[in-house]
Scaffold this motif. Structure first.
Motif, PDB file in Angstrom:
ATOM      1  N   LEU A  22       0.839  -1.196   0.000  1.00 20.19           N
ATOM      2  CA  LEU A  22       0.000   0.000   0.000  1.00 20.19           C
ATOM      3  C   LEU A  22       0.876   1.248   0.000  1.00 20.19           C
ATOM      4  CD1 LEU A  22      -2.590  -1.042   2.726  1.00 20.19           C
ATOM      5  CD2 LEU A  22      -3.184  -0.471   0.371  1.00 20.19           C
ATOM      6  N   PRO A  23       0.422   2.331  -0.625  1.00 19.49           N
ATOM      7  CA  PRO A  23       1.141   3.607  -0.478  1.00 19.49           C
ATOM      8  C   PRO A  23       1.267   3.953   1.002  1.00 19.49           C
ATOM      9  CG  PRO A  23      -0.511   3.770  -2.211  1.00 19.49           C
ATOM     10  CD  PRO A  23      -0.747   2.457  -1.516  1.00 19.49           C
ATOM     11  N   LEU A  24       2.314   4.636   1.363  1.00 19.69           N
ATOM     12  CA  LEU A  24       2.590   4.942   2.760  1.00 19.69           C
ATOM     13  C   LEU A  24       1.397   5.581   3.461  1.00 19.69           C
ATOM     14  CD1 LEU A  24       4.494   5.096   5.163  1.00 19.69           C
ATOM     15  CD2 LEU A  24       5.497   7.172   4.177  1.00 19.69           C
ATOM     16  N   LYS A  25       0.690   6.493   2.789  1.00 18.53           N
ATOM     17  CA  LYS A  25      -0.446   7.186   3.397  1.00 18.53           C
ATOM     18  C   LYS A  25      -1.606   6.237   3.696  1.00 18.53           C
ATOM     19  CE  LYS A  25       1.299  11.324   3.457  1.00 18.53           C
ATOM     20  NZ  LYS A  25       1.629  11.987   4.755  1.00 18.53           N
ATOM     21  N   GLU A  26      -1.659   5.104   2.975  1.00 22.67           N
ATOM     22  CA  GLU A  26      -2.749   4.142   3.151  1.00 22.67           C
ATOM     23  C   GLU A  26      -2.325   2.920   3.961  1.00 22.67           C
ATOM     24  OE1 GLU A  26      -6.147   3.645   1.881  1.00 22.67           O
ATOM     25  OE2 GLU A  26      -6.031   5.823   1.872  1.00 22.67           O
ATOM     26  N   TRP A  27      -1.094   2.907   4.438  1.00 24.19           N
ATOM     27  CA  TRP A  27      -0.527   1.717   5.071  1.00 24.19           C
ATOM     28  C   TRP A  27      -1.340   1.228   6.263  1.00 24.19           C
ATOM     29  CZ3 TRP A  27       1.468   0.545   9.924  1.00 24.19           C
ATOM     30  CH2 TRP A  27       2.220  -0.641   9.992  1.00 24.19           C
ATOM     31  N   ILE A  28      -1.436  -0.104   6.377  1.00 22.56           N
ATOM     32  CA  ILE A  28      -2.044  -0.745   7.535  1.00 22.56           C
ATOM     33  C   ILE A  28      -1.077  -1.803   8.048  1.00 22.56           C
ATOM     34  CG2 ILE A  28      -4.428  -0.331   6.774  1.00 22.56           C
ATOM     35  CD1 ILE A  28      -4.498  -3.233   5.786  1.00 22.56           C
ATOM     36  N   PRO A  29      -1.161  -2.164   9.333  1.00 21.17           N
ATOM     37  CA  PRO A  29      -0.256  -3.182   9.879  1.00 21.17           C
ATOM     38  C   PRO A  29      -0.306  -4.485   9.092  1.00 21.17           C
ATOM     39  CG  PRO A  29      -1.399  -2.056  11.649  1.00 21.17           C
ATOM     40  CD  PRO A  29      -2.029  -1.581  10.374  1.00 21.17           C
ATOM     41  N   GLY A  30       0.861  -5.056   8.873  1.00 15.98           N
ATOM     42  CA  GLY A  30       0.980  -6.306   8.142  1.00 15.98           C
ATOM     43  C   GLY A  30       1.307  -6.125   6.673  1.00 15.98           C
ATOM     44  N   ALA A  31       1.135  -4.901   6.172  1.00 16.36           N
ATOM     45  CA  ALA A  31       1.412  -4.623   4.764  1.00 16.36           C
ATOM     46  C   ALA A  31       2.816  -4.060   4.601  1.00 16.36           C
ATOM     47  CB  ALA A  31       0.390  -3.629   4.213  1.00 16.36           C
ATOM     48  N   TRP A  32       3.270  -4.025   3.355  1.00 11.14           N
ATOM     49  CA  TRP A  32       4.489  -3.306   3.009  1.00 11.14           C
ATOM     50  C   TRP A  32       4.088  -1.893   2.598  1.00 11.14           C
ATOM     51  CZ3 TRP A  32       7.508  -7.106  -0.695  1.00 11.14           C
ATOM     52  CH2 TRP A  32       7.883  -8.253   0.028  1.00 11.14           C
ATOM     53  N   ALA A  33       4.917  -0.932   2.907  1.00  7.31           N
ATOM     54  CA  ALA A  33       4.629   0.460   2.556  1.00  7.31           C
ATOM     55  C   ALA A  33       5.387   0.856   1.293  1.00  7.31           C
ATOM     56  CB  ALA A  33       5.016   1.392   3.701  1.00  7.31           C
ATOM     57  N   GLU A  34       4.666   1.445   0.364  1.00 11.33           N
ATOM     58  CA  GLU A  34       5.269   1.953  -0.865  1.00 11.33           C
ATOM     59  C   GLU A  34       5.697   3.400  -0.634  1.00 11.33           C
ATOM     60  OE1 GLU A  34       3.561   1.326  -5.135  1.00 11.33           O
ATOM     61  OE2 GLU A  34       2.784   3.235  -4.377  1.00 11.33           O
ATOM     62  N   ILE A  35       6.996   3.643  -0.620  1.00 11.50           N
ATOM     63  CA  ILE A  35       7.502   5.000  -0.466  1.00 11.50           C
ATOM     64  C   ILE A  35       7.209   5.776  -1.744  1.00 11.50           C
ATOM     65  CG2 ILE A  35       9.587   6.397  -0.154  1.00 11.50           C
ATOM     66  CD1 ILE A  35      10.734   4.183   1.543  1.00 11.50           C
ATOM     67  N   PRO A  36       6.780   7.041  -1.646  1.00 12.51           N
ATOM     68  CA  PRO A  36       6.461   7.814  -2.859  1.00 12.51           C
ATOM     69  C   PRO A  36       7.563   7.731  -3.913  1.00 12.51           C
ATOM     70  CG  PRO A  36       5.814   9.037  -0.919  1.00 12.51           C
ATOM     71  CD  PRO A  36       6.551   7.827  -0.421  1.00 12.51           C
ATOM     72  N   ALA A  37       7.150   7.626  -5.168  1.00 13.44           N
ATOM     73  CA  ALA A  37       8.118   7.496  -6.261  1.00 13.44           C
ATOM     74  C   ALA A  37       8.898   8.781  -6.488  1.00 13.44           C
ATOM     75  CB  ALA A  37       7.401   7.081  -7.541  1.00 13.44           C
ATOM     76  N   MET A  38       8.316   9.920  -6.101  1.00 15.30           N
ATOM     77  CA  MET A  38       9.012  11.203  -6.197  1.00 15.30           C
ATOM     78  C   MET A  38       9.081  11.814  -4.812  1.00 15.30           C
ATOM     79  SD  MET A  38       7.420  12.762  -9.758  1.00 15.30           S
ATOM     80  CE  MET A  38       8.473  14.220  -9.702  1.00 15.30           C
ATOM     81  N   ILE A  39      10.297  12.048  -4.330  1.00 19.09           N
ATOM     82  CA  ILE A  39      10.511  12.599  -2.995  1.00 19.09           C
ATOM     83  C   ILE A  39      11.257  13.919  -3.125  1.00 19.09           C
ATOM     84  CG2 ILE A  39      11.510  12.214  -0.718  1.00 19.09           C
ATOM     85  CD1 ILE A  39      11.509   9.207  -1.355  1.00 19.09           C
TER      86      ILE A  39
END
Length: 229
Positions: A22-39
């Motif tokens: 999931l994208p970091l803003k949508e992250w829930i426990p147990g998932a992997w977080a997708e760091i934004p592609a543009m920082i």
């Protein structure tokens, strides 16, 4: 199987061995977080703080800067498709930077994947309305946008535009990639990349992929059956 969702509300029932991204803003426990592609520089510390506060352990990195963030925070880093890994040398280089595994480039053909030899686990995206380009200056209308909008080209094709927290936007292809009914090279994992699908649509596509049946609408094979060189 790995499932990348745009929203947590899209998540369907899945097997315990499957991976949820999931994208970091949508992250829930147990998932992997997708760091934004543009920082951007002014957001880097905020992203680090959010990762720490949420106790994220695994992250998907779509750029080298994200890999550095993961390394600094001691997180397990997984390489996304936008790292553009086209050969085993690149894959091994990313392993040396700390990646545990990597998703191969969408521009790498299946024939080339068959002969791919690397010292890191590799996979590919086999379904999804994939991003075509990113915009710093969004072509949409912020006054009416609710996070997703549509752009219509001169041929009447509709392309979904996704806002990334008003930092940048992504334009998705008008038809999804779908190759589950093709002969896929032996890989360590495959990913279904969900963006604008409903929970029910995503579950239907998962079932379709597992059965190996043909897609029920317009689709593209991407570049998986073409050679770049």
């Amino acid at each position: 199987m790995r499932y990348r969702f745009e929203k947590a509300s899209q998540i369907f029932d899945y097997n315990k061995e499957d991976i949820i991204i999931l994208p970091l803003k949508e992250w829930i426990p147990g998932a992997w977080a997708e760091i934004p592609a543009m920082i951007y520089a002014e957001d880097e510390e905020l992203i680090k703080k959010e990762l720490l506060e949420k106790n994220v352990t695994d992250v998907v990195c779509e750029n080298i800067g994200a890999i550095q963030i993961a390394k600094e925070l001691g997180l397990t880093a997984h390489g996304g498709m936008f790292l553009n890994v086209l050969n085993s040398e690149a894959a091994n280089m990313y392993k040396s930077l700390g990646l545990k595994d990597v998703t191969l480039s969408m521009e790498l053909s299946f024939n080339e994947m068959k002969h791919f030899k690397a010292d890191i686990k590799c996979g590919a995206v086999i379904y999804g309305y994939l991003p075509l380009m990113k915009f710093r200056a969004c072509p949409g209308d912020c006054k009416t946008c609710k996070g997703q909008s549509e752009l219509i080209d001169r041929m009447g094709e509709s392309f979904t535009l996704i806002c990334r927290n008003k930092k940048y936007s992504e334009l998705l292809n008008c038809v999804p990639l779908y190759v589950a009914d093709k002969q896929i090279p032996k890989l360590d994992f495959v990913t279904l990349y969900f963006t604008k699908e409903t929970k029910e649509e995503a579950a239907e596509i998962r079932n379709l992929v597992q059965s190996g049946n043909e897609y029920f609408g317009r689709r593209t094979n991407g570049l998986y059956f073409r050679e770049l060189l």
